[in-house]
Design a protein around this motif. Structure first.
Motif, PDB file in Angstrom:
ATOM      1  N   GLU A  82       1.152  -1.334   0.251  1.00 37.57           N
ATOM      2  CA  GLU A  82       0.070  -0.097   0.219  1.00 37.57           C
ATOM      3  C   GLU A  82       1.262   1.200  -0.130  1.00 37.57           C
ATOM      4  N   LEU A  83       1.994   1.152   0.529  1.00 39.15           N
ATOM      5  CA  LEU A  83       2.814   2.378   0.700  1.00 39.15           C
ATOM      6  C   LEU A  83       4.153   2.154  -0.520  1.00 39.15           C
ATOM      7  N   GLY A  84       4.253   1.441  -1.014  1.00 37.88           N
ATOM      8  CA  GLY A  84       5.184   1.252  -1.796  1.00 37.88           C
ATOM      9  C   GLY A  84       6.043   1.438  -0.754  1.00 37.88           C
ATOM     10  N   TRP A  85       6.599   1.007   0.162  1.00 39.93           N
ATOM     11  CA  TRP A  85       8.000   1.721   1.242  1.00 39.93           C
ATOM     12  C   TRP A  85       8.597   0.041   1.786  1.00 39.93           C
ATOM     13  N   LYS A  86       9.818  -0.526   1.644  1.00 40.27           N
ATOM     14  CA  LYS A  86      10.237  -1.852   2.093  1.00 40.27           C
ATOM     15  C   LYS A  86      11.630  -0.993   3.073  1.00 40.27           C
ATOM     16  N   ALA A  87      11.580  -1.781   4.279  1.00 42.17           N
ATOM     17  CA  ALA A  87      12.884  -1.459   5.037  1.00 42.17           C
ATOM     18  C   ALA A  87      14.301  -1.404   4.360  1.00 42.17           C
ATOM     19  N   GLU A  88      15.078  -1.085   4.039  1.00 39.58           N
ATOM     20  CA  GLU A  88      16.268  -1.483   3.023  1.00 39.58           C
ATOM     21  C   GLU A  88      18.182  -2.413   3.777  1.00 39.58           C
ATOM     22  N   LYS A  89      18.088  -1.075   4.958  1.00 40.68           N
ATOM     23  CA  LYS A  89      19.432  -1.279   5.776  1.00 40.68           C
ATOM     24  C   LYS A  89      19.094  -3.295   6.649  1.00 40.68           C
ATOM     25  N   SER A  90      20.770  -3.673   6.301  1.00 36.22           N
ATOM     26  CA  SER A  90      20.300  -4.722   7.202  1.00 36.22           C
ATOM     27  C   SER A  90      20.833  -4.042   8.691  1.00 36.22           C
ATOM     28  N   LEU A  91      21.015  -5.371   8.914  1.00 35.38           N
ATOM     29  CA  LEU A  91      21.404  -5.377  10.822  1.00 35.38           C
ATOM     30  C   LEU A  91      22.463  -5.143  10.667  1.00 35.38           C
ATOM     31  N   ASP A  92      23.795  -5.703  10.067  1.00 42.44           N
ATOM     32  CA  ASP A  92      24.662  -5.263  10.260  1.00 42.44           C
ATOM     33  C   ASP A  92      25.283  -3.618  10.147  1.00 42.44           C
ATOM     34  N   GLU A  93      24.333  -2.671   9.187  1.00 45.36           N
ATOM     35  CA  GLU A  93      23.940  -1.066   8.967  1.00 45.36           C
ATOM     36  C   GLU A  93      24.178  -0.483   9.283  1.00 45.36           C
ATOM     37  N   MET A  94      22.775  -1.298  10.759  1.00 41.87           N
ATOM     38  CA  MET A  94      22.147  -0.661  11.660  1.00 41.87           C
ATOM     39  C   MET A  94      23.199  -0.583  13.155  1.00 41.87           C
ATOM     40  N   MET A  95      24.313  -2.059  12.845  1.00 32.40           N
ATOM     41  CA  MET A  95      24.911  -2.074  14.411  1.00 32.40           C
ATOM     42  C   MET A  95      25.987  -0.661  13.670  1.00 32.40           C
ATOM     43  N   LEU A  96      26.678  -1.012  12.242  1.00 32.61           N
ATOM     44  CA  LEU A  96      27.482  -0.328  12.472  1.00 32.61           C
ATOM     45  C   LEU A  96      27.334   1.448  12.576  1.00 32.61           C
ATOM     46  N   SER A  97      25.933   1.580  12.287  1.00 34.96           N
ATOM     47  CA  SER A  97      25.783   3.226  12.062  1.00 34.96           C
ATOM     48  C   SER A  97      25.684   3.662  13.898  1.00 34.96           C
ATOM     49  N   ALA A  98      25.385   2.869  14.780  1.00 40.15           N
ATOM     50  CA  ALA A  98      25.424   2.743  16.358  1.00 40.15           C
ATOM     51  C   ALA A  98      26.122   2.961  16.637  1.00 40.15           C
ATOM     52  N   TRP A  99      27.496   2.534  16.068  1.00 36.11           N
ATOM     53  CA  TRP A  99      28.779   1.855  16.767  1.00 36.11           C
ATOM     54  C   TRP A  99      29.910   3.756  16.271  1.00 36.11           C
ATOM     55  N   ASN A 100      29.679   3.933  15.179  1.00 35.58           N
ATOM     56  CA  ASN A 100      30.053   5.327  14.142  1.00 35.58           C
ATOM     57  C   ASN A 100      29.792   6.226  15.427  1.00 35.58           C
ATOM     58  N   TRP A 101      28.125   6.236  15.733  1.00 35.81           N
ATOM     59  CA  TRP A 101      27.492   7.474  16.369  1.00 35.81           C
ATOM     60  C   TRP A 101      28.541   7.726  18.105  1.00 35.81           C
ATOM     61  N   GLU A 102      27.788   6.199  18.153  1.00 33.85           N
ATOM     62  CA  GLU A 102      28.650   5.765  19.879  1.00 33.85           C
ATOM     63  C   GLU A 102      30.329   7.312  19.685  1.00 33.85           C
ATOM     64  N   LYS A 103      30.998   6.941  18.530  1.00 35.19           N
ATOM     65  CA  LYS A 103      32.109   6.759  18.831  1.00 35.19           C
ATOM     66  C   LYS A 103      32.292   7.964  18.318  1.00 35.19           C
ATOM     67  N   LYS A 104      31.941   8.919  17.758  1.00 37.85           N
ATOM     68  CA  LYS A 104      31.426  10.521  17.495  1.00 37.85           C
ATOM     69  C   LYS A 104      31.103  10.950  18.185  1.00 37.85           C
ATOM     70  N   LEU A 105      30.047  10.380  19.229  1.00 38.65           N
ATOM     71  CA  LEU A 105      29.552  11.099  20.580  1.00 38.65           C
ATOM     72  C   LEU A 105      31.022  11.751  21.298  1.00 38.65           C
ATOM     73  N   HIS A 106      31.667   9.848  21.440  1.00 38.28           N
ATOM     74  CA  HIS A 106      33.047  10.274  22.662  1.00 38.28           C
ATOM     75  C   HIS A 106      33.824  11.475  22.138  1.00 38.28           C
ATOM     76  N   SER A 107      34.310  11.620  20.139  1.00 43.68           N
ATOM     77  CA  SER A 107      35.787  12.227  20.161  1.00 43.68           C
ATOM     78  C   SER A 107      35.544  13.674  20.132  1.00 43.68           C
ATOM     79  N   ASN A 108      33.954  14.023  20.698  1.00 40.40           N
ATOM     80  CA  ASN A 108      33.290  15.212  20.737  1.00 40.40           C
ATOM     81  C   ASN A 108      34.189  15.374  21.840  1.00 40.40           C
ATOM     82  N   GLN A 109      33.902  14.432  23.253  1.00 36.12           N
ATOM     83  CA  GLN A 109      34.016  15.193  24.771  1.00 36.12           C
ATOM     84  C   GLN A 109      35.473  15.267  25.356  1.00 36.12           C
TER      85      GLN A 109
END
Ligand code: WQD
Length: 342
Positions: A315-342
């Motif tokens: 109905e929406l023509g929408w589908k999730a595209e990103k993999s579990l690995d992409e979810m984890m890598l992006s979460a990890w990169n964000w956590e590292k970025k958060l602490h690089s600024n501190q």
């Protein structure tokens, strides 16, 4: 003339990622947030990604006068995307009235303003929590909603009923509720991401905080479930995929493609993933072992819940595209970025 969307809770985790996708789609974005569970610096992150800083209004949507004043000033808002709500399951058990007042009064104020100021389209942030321990798997939009196991979950169920009842008497208005599964990850730029305040209740921020050294050890809540590896199963979805679903849902309403004036869609990947599988993916993409131990189950957790996403896909023509690995890598990169600024 640019279409204009109001994103309430737009400096939050899902709200900020959704603001980015609306700006990318060419919308003008206004944000209302009371900053009770987010930081104003998030606006800079949105600007760094898109080159545009959304207009920001800092007030509480339970304040009817301030909410009305805002709509008086901004009459031609095409759509409202409503995220602003408290969402900590545990806290909602301790402080139920805080949750019912905040989550429901803000919703009702917005719905009233929609009618009064002709902002006809409303996209609501709902949750798979309405299914409780589901009767069937994967869950469909028609799977029976179960009595909520927390006041937080109950506010989502009641909110859907309020919207339904209101749409029934307001044929000129239309709404879509998106039932999220488990949003995780961060924008690939690592300019925005999840900012849990205090000890994270959710799995993925606890994993990344353990890996970066803020937390000593992750507790895995139970491995005696009736699942392949004994740990509980969820439908983890990348927050960017989830954000895009809001743009698709809004376009459906603004282009009058909706089949009736209150529709509900499951927004997940359709794949159930266990806690240990999340950990394994994280260790693979981060290249480091995670310190965790198996402990007792957490009260209120369901054994398995994951989505049948065929209705949103078709109905929406929408589908999730990103993999579990992409979810984890992006979460990890964000956590590292958060602490690089501190
Ligand atoms: C996921 C899995 C835990 C933390 C909640 C809300 C839901 C939505 C998403 C708002 C479960 C396990 C977790 C930890 C663990 N929020 N876990 N150790 O509970 O599925 O959903 O967040 O809409 O409404 O209920 O997400 O991330 O807390 O847990 O083992 O330290 O990870 O038992 O199996 P949940 P979660």
């Amino acid at each position: 003339m640019k279409k204009k969307v109001l994103i309430t809770g737009g400096t939050g985790f899902i709200g900020s990622h959704t603001a980015v996708e609306f700006i990318n789609e060419g919308y003008k974005v206004l944000i209302i947030d009371n900053l009770s569970n987010s930081q104003i610096e998030v606006l800079k992150g949105i600007e760094k990604i898109t080159g545009i800083k959304p207009e920001f209004y800092n007030f509480d949507l339970t304040d009817k006068q301030k909410t009305e004043n805002f709509f008086k000033e901004h009459q031609n808002i095409d759509a409202i995307i409503h995220f602003a709500a408290y969402k900590a399951v545990g806290e909602s058990v301790e402080q139920p009235l805080k949750y019912y007042q905040n989550n429901l009064i803000s919703l009702m104020n917005l719905l009233e303003m929609m009618d009064r100021y002709q902002s006809t389209s409303f996209v609501f942030s709902s949750s798979c929590t309405v299914y409780g321990e589901p009767d069937e798997l994967p869950v469909k939009e028609s799977t029976p909603v179960k009595p909520a196991i927390s006041p937080y979950g109950n506010t989502k169920q009641i909110a859907e009923e309020i919207i339904r009842d209101y749409m029934n008497v307001k044929p000129n208005l239309k709404s879509i509720a998106l039932r999220y599964f488990n949003p995780v990850g961060a924008h690939e730029s690592a300019e925005i991401g999840e900012l849990p305040i205090g000890v994270p209740a959710n799995l993925v921020p606890f994993i990344t905080q353990t890996a970066i050294g803020i937390r000593k050890q992750l507790s895995v809540f139970g491995n005696d479930y009736n699942t392949p590896d004994g740990t509980a199963i969820r439908d983890y979805i990348h927050v960017v995929d989830l954000a895009k679903a809001h743009v698709v849902a809004t376009n459906r309403l603004l282009e009058n493609k909706n089949k009736n004036n209150f529709e509900i869609f499951n927004i997940g990947t359709g794949t159930g993933i266990s806690v240990l599988e999340v950990i394994k993916s994280f260790e693979k993409v981060s290249g480091q072992k995670l310190n965790y131990k198996i402990v007792e189950r957490r009260a209120g957790d369901v054994e398995q819940v994951y989505a049948d996403t065929s209705y949103a896909n078709i109905e929406l023509g929408w589908k999730a595209e990103k993999s579990l690995d992409e979810m984890m890598l992006s979460a990890w990169n964000w956590e590292k970025k958060l602490h690089s600024n501190q």
